[in-house]
Design a protein around this motif. Structure first.
Motif, mmCIF file in Angstrom:
data_model
loop_
_atom_site.group_PDB
_atom_site.id
_atom_site.type_symbol
_atom_site.label_atom_id
_atom_site.label_comp_id
_atom_site.label_asym_id
_atom_site.label_seq_id
_atom_site.Cartn_x
_atom_site.Cartn_y
_atom_site.Cartn_z
ATOM 1 N N ASN A 104 -70.927 -38.112 3.304
ATOM 2 C CA ASN A 104 -70.212 -38.284 4.571
ATOM 3 C C ASN A 104 -70.430 -37.052 5.451
ATOM 4 O O ASN A 104 -69.980 -35.962 5.101
ATOM 5 N N PRO A 105 -71.091 -37.207 6.608
ATOM 6 C CA PRO A 105 -71.348 -36.048 7.469
ATOM 7 C C PRO A 105 -70.079 -35.315 7.897
ATOM 8 O O PRO A 105 -70.091 -34.091 8.060
ATOM 9 N N ASP A 106 -68.986 -36.044 8.061
ATOM 10 C CA ASP A 106 -67.734 -35.414 8.491
ATOM 11 C C ASP A 106 -67.168 -34.477 7.428
ATOM 12 O O ASP A 106 -66.342 -33.620 7.732
ATOM 13 N N LYS A 107 -67.597 -34.629 6.191
ATOM 14 C CA LYS A 107 -67.120 -33.790 5.087
ATOM 15 C C LYS A 107 -67.997 -32.546 4.877
ATOM 16 O O LYS A 107 -67.674 -31.694 4.072
ATOM 17 N N ARG A 108 -69.120 -32.475 5.589
ATOM 18 C CA ARG A 108 -70.010 -31.324 5.458
ATOM 19 C C ARG A 108 -69.483 -30.154 6.282
ATOM 20 O O ARG A 108 -68.862 -30.349 7.322
ATOM 21 N N PRO A 109 -69.748 -28.924 5.849
ATOM 22 C CA PRO A 109 -69.288 -27.766 6.620
ATOM 23 C C PRO A 109 -70.095 -27.593 7.910
ATOM 24 O O PRO A 109 -71.176 -28.167 8.061
ATOM 25 N N THR A 110 -69.566 -26.817 8.818
ATOM 26 C CA THR A 110 -70.305 -26.449 10.027
ATOM 27 C C THR A 110 -71.220 -25.274 9.684
ATOM 28 O O THR A 110 -71.016 -24.599 8.672
ATOM 29 N N PHE A 111 -72.191 -25.007 10.544
ATOM 30 C CA PHE A 111 -73.047 -23.845 10.302
ATOM 31 C C PHE A 111 -72.254 -22.551 10.407
ATOM 32 O O PHE A 111 -72.540 -21.582 9.693
ATOM 33 N N PHE A 112 -71.234 -22.520 11.254
ATOM 34 C CA PHE A 112 -70.381 -21.336 11.340
ATOM 35 C C PHE A 112 -69.738 -21.063 9.979
ATOM 36 O O PHE A 112 -69.741 -19.934 9.480
ATOM 37 N N SER A 113 -69.215 -22.106 9.366
ATOM 38 C CA SER A 113 -68.593 -21.976 8.044
ATOM 39 C C SER A 113 -69.618 -21.593 6.981
ATOM 40 O O SER A 113 -69.336 -20.782 6.095
ATOM 41 N N ILE A 114 -70.809 -22.162 7.062
ATOM 42 C CA ILE A 114 -71.865 -21.846 6.100
ATOM 43 C C ILE A 114 -72.222 -20.367 6.168
ATOM 44 O O ILE A 114 -72.353 -19.702 5.135
ATOM 45 N N VAL A 115 -72.364 -19.839 7.376
ATOM 46 C CA VAL A 115 -72.698 -18.422 7.541
ATOM 47 C C VAL A 115 -71.614 -17.554 6.917
ATOM 48 O O VAL A 115 -71.912 -16.592 6.199
ATOM 49 N N ARG A 116 -70.348 -17.894 7.163
ATOM 50 C CA ARG A 116 -69.249 -17.117 6.566
ATOM 51 C C ARG A 116 -69.315 -17.156 5.044
ATOM 52 O O ARG A 116 -69.134 -16.142 4.377
ATOM 53 N N GLN A 117 -69.579 -18.337 4.487
ATOM 54 C CA GLN A 117 -69.659 -18.457 3.026
ATOM 55 C C GLN A 117 -70.842 -17.671 2.470
ATOM 56 O O GLN A 117 -70.729 -17.014 1.432
ATOM 57 N N LEU A 118 -71.983 -17.724 3.157
ATOM 58 C CA LEU A 118 -73.152 -16.974 2.695
ATOM 59 C C LEU A 118 -72.898 -15.468 2.756
ATOM 60 O O LEU A 118 -73.347 -14.721 1.883
ATOM 61 N N GLU A 119 -72.166 -15.017 3.769
ATOM 62 C CA GLU A 119 -71.813 -13.587 3.849
ATOM 63 C C GLU A 119 -70.929 -13.177 2.669
ATOM 64 O O GLU A 119 -71.114 -12.107 2.093
ATOM 65 N N GLN A 120 -69.975 -14.040 2.302
ATOM 66 C CA GLN A 120 -69.114 -13.741 1.154
ATOM 67 C C GLN A 120 -69.923 -13.709 -0.139
ATOM 68 O O GLN A 120 -69.715 -12.843 -0.995
ATOM 69 N N ILE A 121 -70.850 -14.642 -0.287
ATOM 70 C CA ILE A 121 -71.700 -14.686 -1.477
ATOM 71 C C ILE A 121 -72.564 -13.421 -1.529
ATOM 72 O O ILE A 121 -72.704 -12.794 -2.584
ATOM 73 N N ARG A 122 -73.129 -13.026 -0.400
ATOM 74 C CA ARG A 122 -73.957 -11.809 -0.349
ATOM 75 C C ARG A 122 -73.156 -10.587 -0.764
ATOM 76 O O ARG A 122 -73.619 -9.766 -1.560
#
Length: 142
Positions: free
Chosen positions: A111-129
């Motif tokens: 479901n596309p509506d359940k996917r994160p936004t790119f803004f959210s993805i960037v924040r998550q990748l920063e936390q992972i880094r």
């Protein structure tokens, strides 16, 4: 080093001037299910589906993350593409990188509506880094 996300091209209609038809461009292996459904319907003369959004690119980005983690192209059969399924992630990688695996799975939700936004993805990748930086700093030297 910085990586930059740019348009994958999956969420844009391509106008084919010779036939006057609108077909959707993209590479099947990285294609979101809603893009594949629209392309299939249009190529068979069927009804058009809802317009899809940048969330189709989020799906493709999730498969790019999969490829970077697993170090091979995603092997997806046609029925996997239509159903929005991704290949399994090896257990050892899932245990070693649970946050990244969770992000891949979130990006590749049907479901596309359940996917994160790119803004959210960037924040998550920063936390992972940051987590990996801390993990690297704590490793004992030999």
């Amino acid at each position: 080093m910085q990586a930059k996300v740019s348009d994958f091209g999956e969420s844009a209609a391509k106008d084919l001037h010779q036939s006057g038809a609108h077909l959707y461009a993209g590479t099947d292996l990285w294609m979101a299910p809603e893009v594949r459904a629209t392309a299939s319907a249009q190529s068979s003369g069927g009804a058009s589906f809802d317009v899809y959004t940048t969330k189709a690119d989020v799906f493709s980005f999730g498969l790019l993350l999969y490829e970077l983690l697993v170090l091979k192209m995603p092997e997806r059969e046609p029925e996997m593409i239509i159903n929005g399924r991704i290949p399994p992630i090896p257990d050892d990688l899932a245990k070693e990188h649970p946050e990244l695996v969770a992000l891949i799975r979130a990006c590749c939700r049907y479901n596309p509506d359940k996917r994160p936004t790119f803004f959210s993805i960037v924040r998550q990748l920063e936390q992972i880094r940051k987590k990996y930086e801390i993990r690297t700093m704590r490793r004992p030297t030999k």
